[in-house]
Design an enzyme around this catalytic site. Structure first.
Site, PDB file in Angstrom:
ATOM      1  N   SER A  17     -14.982  48.592 -49.773  1.00 41.01           N
ATOM      2  CA  SER A  17     -13.935  48.371 -50.773  1.00 41.01           C
ATOM      3  C   SER A  17     -13.293  46.981 -50.714  1.00 41.01           C
ATOM      4  CB  SER A  17     -12.861  49.453 -50.665  1.00 41.01           C
ATOM      5  OG  SER A  17     -13.383  50.708 -51.034  1.00 41.01           O
ATOM      6  N   THR A  62      -9.574  57.010 -48.971  1.00 44.34           N
ATOM      7  CA  THR A  62     -10.860  57.654 -48.743  1.00 44.34           C
ATOM      8  C   THR A  62     -10.723  58.710 -47.653  1.00 44.34           C
ATOM      9  OG1 THR A  62     -13.218  57.216 -48.353  1.00 44.34           O
ATOM     10  CG2 THR A  62     -11.648  55.884 -47.092  1.00 44.34           C
ATOM     11  N   LYS A  66      -7.490  62.113 -48.911  1.00 45.86           N
ATOM     12  CA  LYS A  66      -7.273  62.296 -50.345  1.00 45.86           C
ATOM     13  C   LYS A  66      -6.290  63.429 -50.657  1.00 45.86           C
ATOM     14  CE  LYS A  66     -11.643  60.222 -51.755  1.00 45.86           C
ATOM     15  NZ  LYS A  66     -12.885  60.348 -52.544  1.00 45.86           N
ATOM     16  N   ALA A 132     -14.666  66.463 -52.797  1.00 45.05           N
ATOM     17  CA  ALA A 132     -15.588  65.585 -53.521  1.00 45.05           C
ATOM     18  C   ALA A 132     -16.042  66.223 -54.827  1.00 45.05           C
ATOM     19  CB  ALA A 132     -16.790  65.247 -52.638  1.00 45.05           C
ATOM     20  N   ASN A 152     -22.045  76.910 -53.814  1.00 45.95           N
ATOM     21  CA  ASN A 152     -21.439  76.630 -52.522  1.00 45.95           C
ATOM     22  C   ASN A 152     -21.866  77.695 -51.513  1.00 45.95           C
ATOM     23  OD1 ASN A 152     -19.508  74.849 -51.083  1.00 45.95           O
ATOM     24  ND2 ASN A 152     -18.348  76.742 -50.799  1.00 45.95           N
ATOM     25  N   TYR A 221     -23.318  57.372 -49.988  1.00 48.31           N
ATOM     26  CA  TYR A 221     -24.167  56.179 -50.096  1.00 48.31           C
ATOM     27  C   TYR A 221     -24.591  55.752 -48.702  1.00 48.31           C
ATOM     28  CZ  TYR A 221     -19.939  53.409 -49.046  1.00 48.31           C
ATOM     29  OH  TYR A 221     -18.814  52.885 -48.466  1.00 48.31           O
ATOM     30  N   GLY A 243     -24.634  57.287 -53.932  1.00 53.32           N
ATOM     31  CA  GLY A 243     -23.345  57.071 -54.559  1.00 53.32           C
ATOM     32  C   GLY A 243     -22.821  55.649 -54.543  1.00 53.32           C
TER      33      GLY A 243
END
Length: 278
Positions: A17, A62, A66, A132, A152, A221, A243
């Site tokens: 970031s 992050t 959150k 997420a 799930n 990612y 991602g």
């Protein structure tokens, strides 16, 4: 003094970031400083209050904060309230902290703009029912898809999300189930929102979920393909992605909220990909 921004996380050293927002600032000629802050796992609030008290004007949040950011914010956007998570904070002129969630917008932008995947009338499977997953449901429902199934390990959690997002009354078929319920089903898009990739694992998914036109997308990612991505390739998916593009696109949405200037994401995304290959 430059406007101060930051990303909060634990761990945080790996975060892209600061690099992304510094590039956005240079591209749009915005004067700001963006840093990474390692907050204690049990005291996000104290770190955030210190940051804003010292002149901070905006922050990204992050893992694992959150939900803490949701509680910390004085006011929430409707999408953050429904998502039950905040990844973007902004200090208003009156000192109030505004909480938003740009994850889902980032995902949809990456799918449609960067990967060229049309969501219109698509049948979508979302794996996972945690934070997420919650963050991406509303933008997916607003993107023109035909069906969304949330699967799930514990189907009760998935059903709870169905109940939360049914209030949007989009007319889209919204269902839930466990892994076993996926037998004999096929999807145009499968999104892995579980934490399995963090541990190098994979949900117990049946064969045949993907077609030769399907896209498999992992919200994680990584420099190396995740187990989910490797599985999708073996299953014959037409496209497989991680991602990274979502990370850049959600950052661009946050940058726009803060600065009212929308940066171009393609140059930044290509630069990050080139660094991964180096």
């Amino acid at each position: 003094m430059l406007d101060q921004y930051a990303v909060f996380g634990n761990p945080i050293a790996h975060s892209q970031s600061p690099q992304i927002h510094t590039w956005f600032a240079k591209q749009t000629h915005q004067r700001l400083q963006y840093t990474a802050i390692l907050a204690p796992e049990d005291d996000f609030e104290a770190s955030a209050r210190i940051f804003f008290a010292k002149g901070g004007v905006g922050a990204n949040v992050t893992v694992p904060f959150k939900l803490d950011a949701l509680v910390f914010a004085d006011k929430l956007s409707p999408r953050a309230r429904r998502a039950g998570a905040v990844n973007t904070l902004q200090k208003g002129k009156n000192g109030e902290i505004y909480g938003d969630n740009t994850d889902g917008v980032g995902l949809v932008s990456d799918l449609t703009n960067n990967l060229g995947f049309s969501l219109m009338d698509k049948k979508v499977l979302l794996l996972g029912a945690g934070g997420a997953a919650r963050g991406v449901i509303e933008p997916l429902l607003n993107a023109g898809i035909a069906q969304l199934k949330i699967a799930n390990r514990t189907p009760e959690k998935a059903q709870q999300l169905v109940q939360v997002f049914h209030v949007l009354e989009t007319g889209i078929t919204l269902t839930s189930g466990n892994w076993a319920s996926l037998e004999d089903e096929q999807y145009d898009l499968i999104i892995n929102a579980t934490s399995s990739s963090l541990s190098g694992d994979l949900p117990p998914l049946p064969d045949g979920l993907l077609t030769q036109k399907s896209l498999a997308y992992d919200l994680m990612y990584s420099k190396q393909p995740t187990p989910f991505m490797l599985w999708a390739k073996q299953q014959g998916a037409a496209q497989v992605a991680d991602g990274l593009g979502m990370l850049v696109e959600q950052a661009a949405e946050a940058f726009f909220l803060w600065r009212q200037v929308r940066p171009e994401t393609q140059p930044v995304l290509q630069h990050l990909k080139s660094l991964e290959k180096a």
